[in-house]
Design an enzyme around this catalytic site. Sequence first.
Site, short mmCIF file in Angstrom:
data_model
loop_
_atom_site.label_atom_id
_atom_site.label_comp_id
_atom_site.label_asym_id
_atom_site.label_seq_id
_atom_site.Cartn_x
_atom_site.Cartn_y
_atom_site.Cartn_z
N ASN A 82 28.56 -10.41 47.65
CA ASN A 82 27.59 -9.38 47.26
C ASN A 82 26.45 -9.21 48.27
O ASN A 82 25.89 -8.13 48.38
CB ASN A 82 27.01 -9.75 45.89
CG ASN A 82 25.75 -8.97 45.58
OD1 ASN A 82 25.81 -7.81 45.20
ND2 ASN A 82 24.59 -9.60 45.76
N ASP A 88 17.85 0.79 57.80
CA ASP A 88 18.08 2.23 57.93
C ASP A 88 17.29 2.81 59.10
O ASP A 88 16.11 2.50 59.30
CB ASP A 88 17.68 2.96 56.65
CG ASP A 88 18.58 2.65 55.47
OD1 ASP A 88 19.53 1.86 55.62
OD2 ASP A 88 18.33 3.21 54.38
N TYR A 147 25.07 0.57 58.20
CA TYR A 147 25.41 0.16 56.82
C TYR A 147 26.74 0.80 56.38
O TYR A 147 27.61 0.12 55.82
CB TYR A 147 24.27 0.59 55.91
CG TYR A 147 24.36 0.14 54.48
CD1 TYR A 147 23.88 -1.10 54.07
CD2 TYR A 147 24.90 0.97 53.49
CE1 TYR A 147 23.92 -1.51 52.75
CE2 TYR A 147 24.96 0.57 52.16
CZ TYR A 147 24.47 -0.67 51.80
OH TYR A 147 24.53 -1.06 50.48
N PRO A 177 29.13 0.32 44.39
CA PRO A 177 28.00 0.86 43.62
C PRO A 177 27.42 2.09 44.31
O PRO A 177 27.45 2.21 45.55
CB PRO A 177 26.97 -0.27 43.65
CG PRO A 177 27.70 -1.49 44.11
CD PRO A 177 28.81 -0.98 44.97
N TYR A 179 23.66 4.39 43.92
CA TYR A 179 22.25 4.00 44.05
C TYR A 179 21.82 3.30 42.77
O TYR A 179 21.76 3.89 41.71
CB TYR A 179 21.39 5.24 44.35
CG TYR A 179 21.51 5.67 45.80
CD1 TYR A 179 22.67 6.32 46.25
CD2 TYR A 179 20.51 5.40 46.72
CE1 TYR A 179 22.80 6.69 47.57
CE2 TYR A 179 20.64 5.77 48.06
CZ TYR A 179 21.78 6.42 48.48
OH TYR A 179 21.92 6.77 49.79
N1 CAA Z 1 20.25 12.81 52.49
C1 CAA Z 1 20.03 13.98 53.13
N2 CAA Z 1 19.00 14.18 53.95
C2 CAA Z 1 18.17 13.18 54.15
C3 CAA Z 1 18.32 11.93 53.52
C4 CAA Z 1 19.40 11.78 52.66
N3 CAA Z 1 19.62 10.63 52.00
N4 CAA Z 1 17.33 11.12 53.93
C5 CAA Z 1 16.56 11.84 54.78
N5 CAA Z 1 17.07 13.08 54.89
C6 CAA Z 1 16.54 14.16 55.73
C7 CAA Z 1 15.04 14.25 55.59
O1 CAA Z 1 14.68 15.06 54.47
C8 CAA Z 1 14.67 14.88 56.91
O2 CAA Z 1 14.97 16.26 56.85
P1 CAA Z 1 13.87 17.31 57.34
O3 CAA Z 1 13.65 16.99 58.79
O4 CAA Z 1 14.53 18.63 57.06
O5 CAA Z 1 12.67 17.05 56.47
C9 CAA Z 1 15.66 14.28 57.90
O6 CAA Z 1 16.75 13.80 57.10
C10 CAA Z 1 15.09 13.11 58.70
O7 CAA Z 1 14.57 12.14 57.77
P2 CAA Z 1 13.16 11.46 57.94
O8 CAA Z 1 12.10 12.45 58.28
O9 CAA Z 1 12.97 10.61 56.72
O10 CAA Z 1 13.40 10.58 59.25
P3 CAA Z 1 12.81 9.17 59.53
O11 CAA Z 1 13.26 8.82 60.92
O12 CAA Z 1 11.37 9.10 59.17
O13 CAA Z 1 13.57 8.21 58.46
C11 CAA Z 1 15.42 7.26 57.35
C12 CAA Z 1 14.97 8.14 58.50
C13 CAA Z 1 14.83 5.86 57.50
C14 CAA Z 1 16.94 7.16 57.45
C15 CAA Z 1 14.95 7.85 56.01
O14 CAA Z 1 15.24 9.21 55.97
C16 CAA Z 1 15.64 7.21 54.83
O15 CAA Z 1 15.26 6.12 54.41
N6 CAA Z 1 16.67 7.88 54.27
C17 CAA Z 1 17.44 7.34 53.15
C18 CAA Z 1 18.69 6.68 53.67
C19 CAA Z 1 19.40 6.12 52.48
O16 CAA Z 1 19.94 6.84 51.65
N7 CAA Z 1 19.43 4.77 52.37
C20 CAA Z 1 20.05 4.13 51.24
C21 CAA Z 1 19.36 2.80 51.01
S1 CAA Z 1 19.91 2.05 49.50
C22 CAA Z 1 21.43 1.49 49.85
O17 CAA Z 1 21.91 1.50 50.94
C23 CAA Z 1 22.21 0.95 48.67
C24 CAA Z 1 23.52 1.62 48.56
O18 CAA Z 1 24.54 1.01 48.86
C25 CAA Z 1 23.59 2.98 48.02
#
Ligand code: CAA
Length: 241
Positions: A82, A88, A147, A177, A179
Site C-alpha cells: 500500500n 506532483d 506517479y 482507489p 481520490y
Molecule cells: N485536472 C485538470 N487540470 C488541472 C488539474 C487536474 N487535476 N490540476 C491542475 N490543472 C490545471 C490548472 O487548473 C492549471 O490550468 P490553468 O493554467 O488553465 O489555470 C494548469 O493545470 C496548471 O496547474 P497549476 O497552475 O496548478 O500548476 P502548478 O505548476 O502550480 O501546479 C500541480 C501543478 C502541482 C500538478 C498542481 O496543479 C496539482 O497539484 N494538481 C493536482 C494533481 C493531482 O491530481 N494529484 C493527485 C494527488 S492525490 C493522489 O495521487 C492519490 C490518488 O491516487 C488519486
Amino acid sequence: MARVAVVTGGTRGIGAAVAKALKAEGYIVAANYAGNDEAAAAFSKETGIPSYKWDVSDFDACAEGIAKVEAAHGPVDVLVNNAGITRDSMFHKMTKDQWDAVIGTNLTSLFNMTRPVWEGMRARKFGRVICISSVNGQKGQLGQVNYSASKAGDLGFVKALAQEGARAGITVNAVCPGYIATDMVKAVDPAVIEKNILPHIPVGRLGEPEEIARAVVFLASDHAGFITGSTLSANGGQYMA
Ligand code: CAA
C-alpha cells in the site's frame, strides 16, 4: 490458525484502514511505515497493531523487516503493498529526484516487499498479494507523470505475477482507489480539488479509506480464491476501466 498480514504504509490513510479491517477479521497484522514515528506510535496505541519502521524502496531493509515480522508473528500469508507517495509537478518542471522517489516507493517497493515472502507462499501453497495502485495509473493524470507511471507499473507487476502464482495457490490483485480523503489528497490545493477533480467524480465526493479497506479484506479472503490478476476500481465512477 490466524493468518499473518503485512500492510505497508499501514499506520496512516488507506493503509491504516486496511490494517484495522484485517485485524477486525481475525488476522494477525503488522503495519510497516517509513517516516512518521508519532503517527505510528499513536496508531499502535489505538489499535494494538504493532508498527515496524523501514523504507520499502530499500531492498535490504525490506528483507530485514520481513524477517523481523516473521520471527515475531510467523510466515506472511497476506501482503498488502500500500505504501505510496506523490511528488506532483508538471513534467517540464519535474526533477530526477521527484521521479526516482516516486518510482522507488510506489513501484520498486513491490519487488522489494513481495520477493522476500514469495518463496514461502509458494512452499505453503497459499498467499494473497494485494497492491494498491490508483485511478491515476489507469487513466494518467496531469502533474503526475511519475506517479501515473509507477501506478501503471504496479498493474503490470500484478498481471504478470498472478500468472506465476496461480498454480501455487497465490492470488495477486490490484485495487485502484480514486481520490480518497487522506493526507495525500488533502495535500492537493483545495481549489484544484474543487475545480478540477470533484466535478469528474460522479458520486460527487471523495472516497473514505474504509471503502478501500473492504475491497482489500474481500480479496484477502478465501472467498476470492478464483480472482487473480484483476484490477478492482473503487473511484466513485471517475474512470471505468
Ligand atoms: N485536472 C485538470 N487540470 C488541472 C488539474 C487536474 N487535476 N490540476 C491542475 N490543472 C490545471 C490548472 O487548473 C492549471 O490550468 P490553468 O493554467 O488553465 O489555470 C494548469 O493545470 C496548471 O496547474 P497549476 O497552475 O496548478 O500548476 P502548478 O505548476 O502550480 O501546479 C500541480 C501543478 C502541482 C500538478 C498542481 O496543479 C496539482 O497539484 N494538481 C493536482 C494533481 C493531482 O491530481 N494529484 C493527485 C494527488 S492525490 C493522489 O495521487 C492519490 C490518488 O491516487 C488519486
